[in-house]
Design a protein around this motif. Structure first.
Motif, PDB file in Angstrom:
ATOM      1  N   ALA A  40       5.237   2.457 -20.606  1.00  0.00           N
ATOM      2  CA  ALA A  40       6.600   2.213 -20.131  1.00  0.00           C
ATOM      3  C   ALA A  40       6.691   2.384 -18.620  1.00  0.00           C
ATOM      4  O   ALA A  40       7.324   1.586 -17.916  1.00  0.00           O
ATOM      5  CB  ALA A  40       7.581   3.155 -20.833  1.00  0.00           C
ATOM      6  N   PHE A  41       6.027   3.421 -18.093  1.00  0.00           N
ATOM      7  CA  PHE A  41       6.060   3.635 -16.644  1.00  0.00           C
ATOM      8  C   PHE A  41       5.303   2.538 -15.901  1.00  0.00           C
ATOM      9  O   PHE A  41       5.722   2.113 -14.814  1.00  0.00           O
ATOM     10  CB  PHE A  41       5.466   4.999 -16.289  1.00  0.00           C
ATOM     11  CG  PHE A  41       5.500   5.289 -14.817  1.00  0.00           C
ATOM     12  CD1 PHE A  41       6.660   5.774 -14.233  1.00  0.00           C
ATOM     13  CD2 PHE A  41       4.401   5.053 -14.015  1.00  0.00           C
ATOM     14  CE1 PHE A  41       6.710   6.030 -12.869  1.00  0.00           C
ATOM     15  CE2 PHE A  41       4.442   5.301 -12.652  1.00  0.00           C
ATOM     16  CZ  PHE A  41       5.597   5.794 -12.076  1.00  0.00           C
ATOM     17  N   MET A  42       4.198   2.074 -16.459  1.00  0.00           N
ATOM     18  CA  MET A  42       3.424   1.016 -15.802  1.00  0.00           C
ATOM     19  C   MET A  42       4.232  -0.278 -15.711  1.00  0.00           C
ATOM     20  O   MET A  42       4.154  -1.002 -14.711  1.00  0.00           O
ATOM     21  CB  MET A  42       2.107   0.793 -16.554  1.00  0.00           C
ATOM     22  CG  MET A  42       1.108   1.926 -16.383  1.00  0.00           C
ATOM     23  SD  MET A  42      -0.429   1.666 -17.304  1.00  0.00           S
ATOM     24  CE  MET A  42      -1.114   0.258 -16.423  1.00  0.00           C
ATOM     25  N   ASN A  92       0.794  -1.218   0.000  1.00  0.00           N
ATOM     26  CA  ASN A  92       0.000   0.000   0.000  1.00  0.00           C
ATOM     27  C   ASN A  92       0.835   1.281   0.000  1.00  0.00           C
ATOM     28  O   ASN A  92       0.608   2.151  -0.845  1.00  0.00           O
ATOM     29  CB  ASN A  92      -0.966  -0.012   1.186  1.00  0.00           C
ATOM     30  CG  ASN A  92      -1.928   1.159   1.151  1.00  0.00           C
ATOM     31  OD1 ASN A  92      -2.519   1.434   0.117  1.00  0.00           O
ATOM     32  ND2 ASN A  92      -2.049   1.850   2.258  1.00  0.00           N
ATOM     33  N   PRO A  93       1.819   1.471   0.899  1.00  0.00           N
ATOM     34  CA  PRO A  93       2.597   2.720   0.873  1.00  0.00           C
ATOM     35  C   PRO A  93       3.386   2.893  -0.426  1.00  0.00           C
ATOM     36  O   PRO A  93       3.409   3.987  -0.993  1.00  0.00           O
ATOM     37  CB  PRO A  93       3.527   2.576   2.089  1.00  0.00           C
ATOM     38  CG  PRO A  93       2.896   1.554   2.957  1.00  0.00           C
ATOM     39  CD  PRO A  93       2.229   0.605   2.025  1.00  0.00           C
ATOM     40  N   VAL A  94       4.041   1.825  -0.872  1.00  0.00           N
ATOM     41  CA  VAL A  94       4.806   1.897  -2.111  1.00  0.00           C
ATOM     42  C   VAL A  94       3.878   2.149  -3.294  1.00  0.00           C
ATOM     43  O   VAL A  94       4.200   2.930  -4.195  1.00  0.00           O
ATOM     44  CB  VAL A  94       5.630   0.611  -2.318  1.00  0.00           C
ATOM     45  CG1 VAL A  94       6.323   0.628  -3.682  1.00  0.00           C
ATOM     46  CG2 VAL A  94       6.657   0.453  -1.210  1.00  0.00           C
ATOM     47  N   LEU A  95       2.737   1.479  -3.290  1.00  0.00           N
ATOM     48  CA  LEU A  95       1.769   1.669  -4.372  1.00  0.00           C
ATOM     49  C   LEU A  95       1.308   3.113  -4.430  1.00  0.00           C
ATOM     50  O   LEU A  95       1.131   3.682  -5.519  1.00  0.00           O
ATOM     51  CB  LEU A  95       0.580   0.728  -4.173  1.00  0.00           C
ATOM     52  CG  LEU A  95      -0.482   0.727  -5.273  1.00  0.00           C
ATOM     53  CD1 LEU A  95       0.116   0.334  -6.615  1.00  0.00           C
ATOM     54  CD2 LEU A  95      -1.624  -0.202  -4.904  1.00  0.00           C
ATOM     55  N   ALA A  98       6.675   0.342 -12.900  1.00  0.00           N
ATOM     56  CA  ALA A  98       6.007   0.263 -11.602  1.00  0.00           C
ATOM     57  C   ALA A  98       5.689  -1.185 -11.227  1.00  0.00           C
ATOM     58  O   ALA A  98       5.843  -1.587 -10.067  1.00  0.00           O
ATOM     59  CB  ALA A  98       4.716   1.090 -11.629  1.00  0.00           C
ATOM     60  N   GLY A  99       5.268  -1.972 -12.211  1.00  0.00           N
ATOM     61  CA  GLY A  99       4.978  -3.381 -11.952  1.00  0.00           C
ATOM     62  C   GLY A  99       6.214  -4.138 -11.491  1.00  0.00           C
ATOM     63  O   GLY A  99       6.146  -4.973 -10.577  1.00  0.00           O
ATOM     64  N   LEU A 100       7.355  -3.843 -12.102  1.00  0.00           N
ATOM     65  CA  LEU A 100       8.609  -4.506 -11.712  1.00  0.00           C
ATOM     66  C   LEU A 100       9.031  -4.088 -10.300  1.00  0.00           C
ATOM     67  O   LEU A 100       9.536  -4.908  -9.525  1.00  0.00           O
ATOM     68  CB  LEU A 100       9.715  -4.185 -12.718  1.00  0.00           C
ATOM     69  CG  LEU A 100       9.537  -4.805 -14.102  1.00  0.00           C
ATOM     70  CD1 LEU A 100      10.592  -4.273 -15.069  1.00  0.00           C
ATOM     71  CD2 LEU A 100       9.611  -6.324 -14.033  1.00  0.00           C
ATOM     72  N   VAL A 101       8.825  -2.813  -9.966  1.00  0.00           N
ATOM     73  CA  VAL A 101       9.144  -2.352  -8.612  1.00  0.00           C
ATOM     74  C   VAL A 101       8.291  -3.097  -7.595  1.00  0.00           C
ATOM     75  O   VAL A 101       8.789  -3.583  -6.569  1.00  0.00           O
ATOM     76  CB  VAL A 101       8.929  -0.833  -8.495  1.00  0.00           C
ATOM     77  CG1 VAL A 101       8.997  -0.387  -7.035  1.00  0.00           C
ATOM     78  CG2 VAL A 101       9.966  -0.081  -9.311  1.00  0.00           C
ATOM     79  N   LEU A 102       6.998  -3.209  -7.863  1.00  0.00           N
ATOM     80  CA  LEU A 102       6.107  -3.909  -6.935  1.00  0.00           C
ATOM     81  C   LEU A 102       6.476  -5.378  -6.803  1.00  0.00           C
ATOM     82  O   LEU A 102       6.354  -5.965  -5.728  1.00  0.00           O
ATOM     83  CB  LEU A 102       4.659  -3.789  -7.417  1.00  0.00           C
ATOM     84  CG  LEU A 102       3.993  -2.430  -7.244  1.00  0.00           C
ATOM     85  CD1 LEU A 102       2.607  -2.443  -7.855  1.00  0.00           C
ATOM     86  CD2 LEU A 102       3.919  -2.046  -5.774  1.00  0.00           C
ATOM     87  N   LEU A 104      13.061   6.776  -9.045  1.00  0.00           N
ATOM     88  CA  LEU A 104      11.745   6.751  -9.677  1.00  0.00           C
ATOM     89  C   LEU A 104      11.524   8.001 -10.525  1.00  0.00           C
ATOM     90  O   LEU A 104      10.935   7.928 -11.614  1.00  0.00           O
ATOM     91  CB  LEU A 104      10.654   6.638  -8.608  1.00  0.00           C
ATOM     92  CG  LEU A 104       9.219   6.521  -9.130  1.00  0.00           C
ATOM     93  CD1 LEU A 104       9.036   5.217  -9.908  1.00  0.00           C
ATOM     94  CD2 LEU A 104       8.222   6.597  -7.974  1.00  0.00           C
ATOM     95  N   ALA A 105      12.004   9.161 -10.038  1.00  0.00           N
ATOM     96  CA  ALA A 105      11.889  10.385 -10.829  1.00  0.00           C
ATOM     97  C   ALA A 105      12.658  10.248 -12.140  1.00  0.00           C
ATOM     98  O   ALA A 105      12.195  10.692 -13.202  1.00  0.00           O
ATOM     99  CB  ALA A 105      12.420  11.574 -10.023  1.00  0.00           C
ATOM    100  N   ARG A 106      13.837   9.608 -12.075  1.00  0.00           N
ATOM    101  CA  ARG A 106      14.580   9.323 -13.308  1.00  0.00           C
ATOM    102  C   ARG A 106      13.762   8.411 -14.208  1.00  0.00           C
ATOM    103  O   ARG A 106      13.763   8.557 -15.441  1.00  0.00           O
ATOM    104  CB  ARG A 106      15.909   8.644 -12.982  1.00  0.00           C
ATOM    105  CG  ARG A 106      16.940   9.569 -12.346  1.00  0.00           C
ATOM    106  CD  ARG A 106      18.226   8.821 -12.060  1.00  0.00           C
ATOM    107  NE  ARG A 106      18.747   8.221 -13.275  1.00  0.00           N
ATOM    108  CZ  ARG A 106      19.144   6.948 -13.373  1.00  0.00           C
ATOM    109  NH1 ARG A 106      19.079   6.133 -12.339  1.00  0.00           N
ATOM    110  NH2 ARG A 106      19.628   6.501 -14.512  1.00  0.00           N
ATOM    111  N   GLY A 107      13.069   7.463 -13.595  1.00  0.00           N
ATOM    112  CA  GLY A 107      12.229   6.551 -14.375  1.00  0.00           C
ATOM    113  C   GLY A 107      11.134   7.289 -15.119  1.00  0.00           C
ATOM    114  O   GLY A 107      10.785   6.925 -16.256  1.00  0.00           O
ATOM    115  N   ILE A 108      10.581   8.330 -14.514  1.00  0.00           N
ATOM    116  CA  ILE A 108       9.552   9.130 -15.179  1.00  0.00           C
ATOM    117  C   ILE A 108      10.133   9.815 -16.416  1.00  0.00           C
ATOM    118  O   ILE A 108       9.534   9.799 -17.503  1.00  0.00           O
ATOM    119  CB  ILE A 108       8.976  10.166 -14.195  1.00  0.00           C
ATOM    120  CG1 ILE A 108       8.164   9.467 -13.104  1.00  0.00           C
ATOM    121  CG2 ILE A 108       8.113  11.194 -14.930  1.00  0.00           C
ATOM    122  CD1 ILE A 108       7.683  10.402 -12.006  1.00  0.00           C
ATOM    123  N   LEU A 109      11.306  10.413 -16.268  1.00  0.00           N
ATOM    124  CA  LEU A 109      11.956  11.082 -17.403  1.00  0.00           C
ATOM    125  C   LEU A 109      12.281  10.088 -18.521  1.00  0.00           C
ATOM    126  O   LEU A 109      12.060  10.378 -19.705  1.00  0.00           O
ATOM    127  CB  LEU A 109      13.237  11.761 -16.933  1.00  0.00           C
ATOM    128  CG  LEU A 109      13.077  12.896 -15.912  1.00  0.00           C
ATOM    129  CD1 LEU A 109      14.437  13.356 -15.414  1.00  0.00           C
ATOM    130  CD2 LEU A 109      12.301  14.059 -16.514  1.00  0.00           C
TER     131      LEU A 109
END
Length: 243
Positions: free
Chosen positions: A47-49, A10-13, A52-56, A74-79
């Motif tokens: 690409a971001f999804m 939940n917090p990470v999500l 995010a799935g891999l992080v989870l 994660l901010a780098r991941g957004i860019l």
């Protein structure tokens, strides 16, 4: 199962959802300003999804929050996701390469900040190191694909971005390749030069010949670095066989 995952993530999500909202707003704003195809922000979101799935999937059970270092990653991941979205519109890459290189430069500058924060706050972790490393690998692949899509460098440039993934796949068969490597400034320097050379090659004032030479230096440095690492792993495996 769903409730257990919700309690675990939940917090990470929540942090990932915040990143998703930031990406969506930034992508729509930037690509509307650049008059890009609607598929560009959509590709960035996809690409971001995946990220995010891999992080989870890989984040340890005990993690309640990403922490400041991983938030920078994660901010780098957004860019990088925004840059990946640009691959869906070759016209955008050709006509607005300078803003895209600026995004890539910001992503490069943030690289290293996450590690510095992790060390200063004593929150460095194996997950954070792999998160940063795999994002670097994807970043390099995106830059290689951009050069190929623009036609500035031939398809061989993808070898630079694909080498990490080939190494991982071969490691599924040769398990000694999966053993951890010692820290290396040489490895970090090669990574920085790869990104720098590829970004320089993307600049509109750089012609195809110079771009090819820049990419070739990145490929040569990467091949040499991988060769040294594989050699070290092989010698270590022979000296200390793994079960």
């Amino acid at each position: 199962m769903a409730s257990r995952l919700a309690g675990r993530y939940n917090p990470v999500l929540l942090e990932l959802m915040t990143g998703f909202i930031a990406l969506t707003i930034a992508s729509l704003t930037l690509w509307f300003w650049l008059e890009a195809s609607p598929v560009v922000p959509l590709a960035a979101i996809v690409a971001f999804m995946v990220l995010a799935g891999l992080v989870l999937y890989y984040i340890p059970d005990r993690s309640r929050w990403l922490g400041w270092a991983n938030r920078i990653t994660l901010a780098r991941g957004i860019l990088i996701a925004m840059l990946a979205g640009a691959l869906a519109d070759p016209r955008l890459l050709d006509s607005h390469s300078l803003p895209l290189v600026s995004l890539a430069t910001l992503a490069l500058l943030l690289d290293g900040v996450d590690g510095w924060i992790a060390r200063r706050t004593r929150t460095d972790s194996l997950f954070g190191a792999y998160f940063d490393m795999e994002l670097d690998a994807f970043f390099i692949l995106v830059l290689c694909l951009a050069l190929m899509v623009l036609g500035k460098v031939g398809p061989w440039v993808v070898l630079i971005g694909a080498m990490r993934y080939v190494f991982v796949m071969v490691g599924l068969r040769l398990t000694w390749l999966q053993q951890p490597l010692p820290p290396s400034q040489r490895r970090k320097a090669v990574c920085v030069w790869q990104v720098t050379a590829l970004m320089l090659a993307l600049l509109p004032m750089i012609d195809a010949t110079t771009a090819a030479w820049l990419a070739a230096t990145a490929l040569a440095g990467l091949a040499g670095s991988f060769g040294r690492d594989v050699g070290w792993l092989y010698r270590h495996a022979r000296a200390c066989p793994f079960d």
